[in-house]
Design a protein around this motif. Structure first.
Motif, PDB file in Angstrom:
ATOM      1  N   ARG A 218     -10.547  11.114  16.930  1.00 26.78           N
ATOM      2  CA  ARG A 218      -9.217  11.510  16.370  1.00 26.78           C
ATOM      3  C   ARG A 218      -9.124  12.025  14.929  1.00 26.78           C
ATOM      4  NH1 ARG A 218      -7.390   5.267  16.492  1.00 26.78           N
ATOM      5  NH2 ARG A 218      -8.442   4.731  14.512  1.00 26.78           N
ATOM      6  N   LEU A 219      -8.170  12.759  14.684  1.00 20.91           N
ATOM      7  CA  LEU A 219      -8.093  13.190  13.246  1.00 20.91           C
ATOM      8  C   LEU A 219      -7.672  12.023  12.233  1.00 20.91           C
ATOM      9  CD1 LEU A 219      -6.069  16.532  13.610  1.00 20.91           C
ATOM     10  CD2 LEU A 219      -8.398  16.187  13.532  1.00 20.91           C
ATOM     11  N   THR A 220      -8.117  12.121  11.137  1.00 21.33           N
ATOM     12  CA  THR A 220      -7.623  11.271  10.119  1.00 21.33           C
ATOM     13  C   THR A 220      -6.418  11.583   9.461  1.00 21.33           C
ATOM     14  OG1 THR A 220      -8.728  12.670   8.334  1.00 21.33           O
ATOM     15  CG2 THR A 220     -10.131  10.808   9.605  1.00 21.33           C
ATOM     16  N   ASP A 221      -5.811  10.820   8.637  1.00 25.55           N
ATOM     17  CA  ASP A 221      -4.547  11.090   7.978  1.00 25.55           C
ATOM     18  C   ASP A 221      -4.698  12.331   6.841  1.00 25.55           C
ATOM     19  OD1 ASP A 221      -3.049   9.392   9.528  1.00 25.55           O
ATOM     20  OD2 ASP A 221      -3.239   7.831   8.065  1.00 25.55           O
ATOM     21  N   ALA A 222      -6.208  12.862   6.672  1.00 24.80           N
ATOM     22  CA  ALA A 222      -6.223  13.754   5.786  1.00 24.80           C
ATOM     23  C   ALA A 222      -6.361  15.031   6.205  1.00 24.80           C
ATOM     24  CB  ALA A 222      -7.604  13.483   4.963  1.00 24.80           C
ATOM     25  N   ALA A 223      -5.890  15.326   7.614  1.00 27.69           N
ATOM     26  CA  ALA A 223      -5.910  16.692   8.276  1.00 27.69           C
ATOM     27  C   ALA A 223      -4.859  17.621   7.687  1.00 27.69           C
ATOM     28  CB  ALA A 223      -5.862  16.625   9.781  1.00 27.69           C
ATOM     29  N   TYR A 224      -5.036  18.733   7.479  1.00 28.23           N
ATOM     30  CA  TYR A 224      -4.179  19.579   7.034  1.00 28.23           C
ATOM     31  C   TYR A 224      -4.200  21.187   7.155  1.00 28.23           C
ATOM     32  CZ  TYR A 224      -7.230  20.855   3.011  1.00 28.23           C
ATOM     33  OH  TYR A 224      -8.332  21.531   2.301  1.00 28.23           O
ATOM     34  N   ILE A 225      -3.473  22.001   7.153  1.00 24.05           N
ATOM     35  CA  ILE A 225      -3.799  23.532   6.981  1.00 24.05           C
ATOM     36  C   ILE A 225      -3.045  24.089   5.624  1.00 24.05           C
ATOM     37  CG2 ILE A 225      -1.477  23.926   8.203  1.00 24.05           C
ATOM     38  CD1 ILE A 225      -2.769  26.298   9.652  1.00 24.05           C
ATOM     39  N   ASP A 226      -3.979  24.939   5.158  1.00 22.20           N
ATOM     40  CA  ASP A 226      -3.503  25.608   3.939  1.00 22.20           C
ATOM     41  C   ASP A 226      -3.543  26.866   4.244  1.00 22.20           C
ATOM     42  OD1 ASP A 226      -2.759  25.733   1.299  1.00 22.20           O
ATOM     43  OD2 ASP A 226      -4.994  25.522   0.587  1.00 22.20           O
ATOM     44  N   LEU A 227      -2.382  27.399   4.314  1.00 17.68           N
ATOM     45  CA  LEU A 227      -2.290  28.944   4.802  1.00 17.68           C
ATOM     46  C   LEU A 227      -2.048  29.760   3.431  1.00 17.68           C
ATOM     47  CD1 LEU A 227      -2.016  30.529   7.522  1.00 17.68           C
ATOM     48  CD2 LEU A 227       0.321  30.527   7.282  1.00 17.68           C
ATOM     49  N   LEU A 228      -2.989  30.879   3.483  1.00 20.54           N
ATOM     50  CA  LEU A 228      -2.754  31.816   2.084  1.00 20.54           C
ATOM     51  C   LEU A 228      -2.474  33.085   2.863  1.00 20.54           C
ATOM     52  CD1 LEU A 228      -6.019  30.806   0.183  1.00 20.54           C
ATOM     53  CD2 LEU A 228      -3.848  30.018  -0.237  1.00 20.54           C
TER      54      LEU A 228
ATOM     55  N   VAL B  55      -8.060  25.365   7.588  1.00 19.12           N
ATOM     56  CA  VAL B  55      -7.888  24.300   8.491  1.00 19.12           C
ATOM     57  C   VAL B  55      -8.890  23.081   8.551  1.00 19.12           C
ATOM     58  CG1 VAL B  55      -7.366  23.805  11.073  1.00 19.12           C
ATOM     59  CG2 VAL B  55      -6.798  26.011  10.163  1.00 19.12           C
ATOM     60  N   SER B  56      -8.075  22.002   7.746  1.00 25.39           N
ATOM     61  CA  SER B  56      -9.335  21.021   7.476  1.00 25.39           C
ATOM     62  C   SER B  56      -8.746  19.752   8.460  1.00 25.39           C
ATOM     63  CB  SER B  56      -8.918  20.250   6.224  1.00 25.39           C
ATOM     64  OG  SER B  56      -9.707  18.931   5.855  1.00 25.39           O
ATOM     65  N   LEU B  57     -10.173  19.512   9.499  1.00 27.49           N
ATOM     66  CA  LEU B  57      -9.616  18.693  10.666  1.00 27.49           C
ATOM     67  C   LEU B  57     -10.850  17.453  10.584  1.00 27.49           C
ATOM     68  CD1 LEU B  57      -9.751  21.375  13.389  1.00 27.49           C
ATOM     69  CD2 LEU B  57      -7.434  20.128  12.190  1.00 27.49           C
ATOM     70  N   PRO B  58     -10.809  16.442   9.583  1.00 27.79           N
ATOM     71  CA  PRO B  58     -11.623  15.493   9.314  1.00 27.79           C
ATOM     72  C   PRO B  58     -11.288  14.512  10.527  1.00 27.79           C
ATOM     73  CG  PRO B  58      -9.957  15.214   7.505  1.00 27.79           C
ATOM     74  CD  PRO B  58      -9.522  16.728   8.069  1.00 27.79           C
ATOM     75  N   ARG B  59     -12.516  14.186  11.048  1.00 25.80           N
ATOM     76  CA  ARG B  59     -12.303  13.081  12.258  1.00 25.80           C
ATOM     77  C   ARG B  59     -13.030  11.773  12.061  1.00 25.80           C
ATOM     78  NH1 ARG B  59     -14.276  18.020  15.817  1.00 25.80           N
ATOM     79  NH2 ARG B  59     -16.067  17.164  14.971  1.00 25.80           N
ATOM     80  N   GLU B  60     -12.540  10.930  12.877  1.00 23.74           N
ATOM     81  CA  GLU B  60     -13.146   9.622  12.823  1.00 23.74           C
ATOM     82  C   GLU B  60     -13.279   9.231  14.083  1.00 23.74           C
ATOM     83  OE1 GLU B  60     -10.658   7.240  10.445  1.00 23.74           O
ATOM     84  OE2 GLU B  60      -9.035   7.207  11.951  1.00 23.74           O
ATOM     85  N   ILE B  61     -14.277   8.277  14.582  1.00 21.87           N
ATOM     86  CA  ILE B  61     -14.263   7.584  16.042  1.00 21.87           C
ATOM     87  C   ILE B  61     -13.102   6.968  16.435  1.00 21.87           C
ATOM     88  CG2 ILE B  61     -15.717   5.912  17.358  1.00 21.87           C
ATOM     89  CD1 ILE B  61     -17.069   8.534  16.577  1.00 21.87           C
ATOM     90  N   ASP B  62     -12.561   7.135  17.607  1.00 21.03           N
ATOM     91  CA  ASP B  62     -11.481   6.463  18.164  1.00 21.03           C
ATOM     92  C   ASP B  62     -11.932   5.142  18.880  1.00 21.03           C
ATOM     93  OD1 ASP B  62      -8.769   5.586  19.172  1.00 21.03           O
ATOM     94  OD2 ASP B  62      -8.581   7.438  20.001  1.00 21.03           O
ATOM     95  N   ALA B  63     -11.756   3.863  18.283  1.00 24.69           N
ATOM     96  CA  ALA B  63     -12.255   2.927  18.945  1.00 24.69           C
ATOM     97  C   ALA B  63     -11.560   2.586  20.340  1.00 24.69           C
ATOM     98  CB  ALA B  63     -12.119   1.400  18.051  1.00 24.69           C
ATOM     99  N   GLU B  64     -10.548   2.744  20.227  1.00 25.00           N
ATOM    100  CA  GLU B  64      -9.549   2.718  21.570  1.00 25.00           C
ATOM    101  C   GLU B  64     -10.141   3.275  22.829  1.00 25.00           C
ATOM    102  OE1 GLU B  64      -5.683   3.448  21.103  1.00 25.00           O
ATOM    103  OE2 GLU B  64      -5.132   2.061  19.227  1.00 25.00           O
ATOM    104  N   MET B  65     -10.681   4.555  22.577  1.00 21.26           N
ATOM    105  CA  MET B  65     -11.286   5.100  23.665  1.00 21.26           C
ATOM    106  C   MET B  65     -12.440   4.480  24.237  1.00 21.26           C
ATOM    107  SD  MET B  65      -9.608   7.890  24.170  1.00 21.26           S
ATOM    108  CE  MET B  65     -10.674   8.653  25.147  1.00 21.26           C
ATOM    109  N   PHE B  66     -13.073   3.652  23.613  1.00 22.06           N
ATOM    110  CA  PHE B  66     -14.261   2.733  24.166  1.00 22.06           C
ATOM    111  C   PHE B  66     -13.737   1.576  24.661  1.00 22.06           C
ATOM    112  CE2 PHE B  66     -15.813   5.249  20.467  1.00 22.06           C
ATOM    113  CZ  PHE B  66     -16.701   6.218  21.359  1.00 22.06           C
TER     114      PHE B  66
END
Length: 177
Positions: free
Chosen positions: A17-27, A125-136
């Motif tokens: 899943r994405l972390t709360d730090a995901a963002y888009i910076d459109l120039l 487009v910054s998409l930092p991800r982490e493991i989703d423990a619920e999926m396991f």
């Protein structure tokens, strides 16, 4: 004149899943014709979640004035947070970039060569991800097609049939595929 859209697709694998730090910076840059014609730029996620919008020509988005004859304009910026809960893991997600230009030109709209908006390739487009423990956790029927969609193209799914499948078994297998 009118509405035009572009899409940026991305994929978040199952089990992440994405972390709360995901963002888009459109120039972006745009012409004075677009600036003076009641224009708006909007970002949307998966065709239903609004991320950001701006009226072009407002103080926040007005292109910087040229200082010298050979000096280029600095880009305008639209930055938006991407909510992790709006992402669909295991499927293609889409960021829509929509430009709406509403000029009052009646029958004489400007030439497309002078009414433009360009998006910089340096946009992020910054998409930092982490493991989703619920999926396991052990899957339940309501999660279908999980766990069968671990990859986007389902290349890791096997369908087992008997040596001599009946017509009904073949039809069900093809329907599943």
């Amino acid at each position: 004149v009118g509405t035009i859209a572009a899409e940026v697709e991305f994929y978040v694998p199952m089990g992440q899943r994405l972390t709360d730090a995901a963002y888009i910076d459109l120039l972006f840059n745009f012409s004075e014709v677009v600036e003076t014609s009641r224009s708006a730029l909007a970002l949307q996620l998966n065709y239903e979640t609004p991320l950001a919008s701006a009226v072009l020509g407002s103080p926040e988005t007005t292109p910087s004035a040229l200082v010298g004859q050979n000096q280029a304009m600095s880009p305008n910026r639209m930055r938006a947070w991407i909510p992790a809960g709006a992402i669909i893991p295991g499927e293609t997600n889409v960021i829509n970039i929509t430009l709406d230009v509403q000029g009052e030109w009646e029958c004489y709209p400007p030439d497309p060569a002078v009414s433009w908006l360009s998006i910089s390739g340096e946009s992020i487009v910054s998409l930092p991800r982490e493991i989703d423990a619920e999926m396991f956790a052990e899957p339940i029927v309501g999660w279908f097609p999980i766990p069968f969609n671990g990859t986007q193209d389902l290349n890791n799914v096997w369908i087992a049939l008997p040596d001599k499948p009946s017509r009904l078994e073949l039809e069900q297998a093809f329907r599943f595929i």
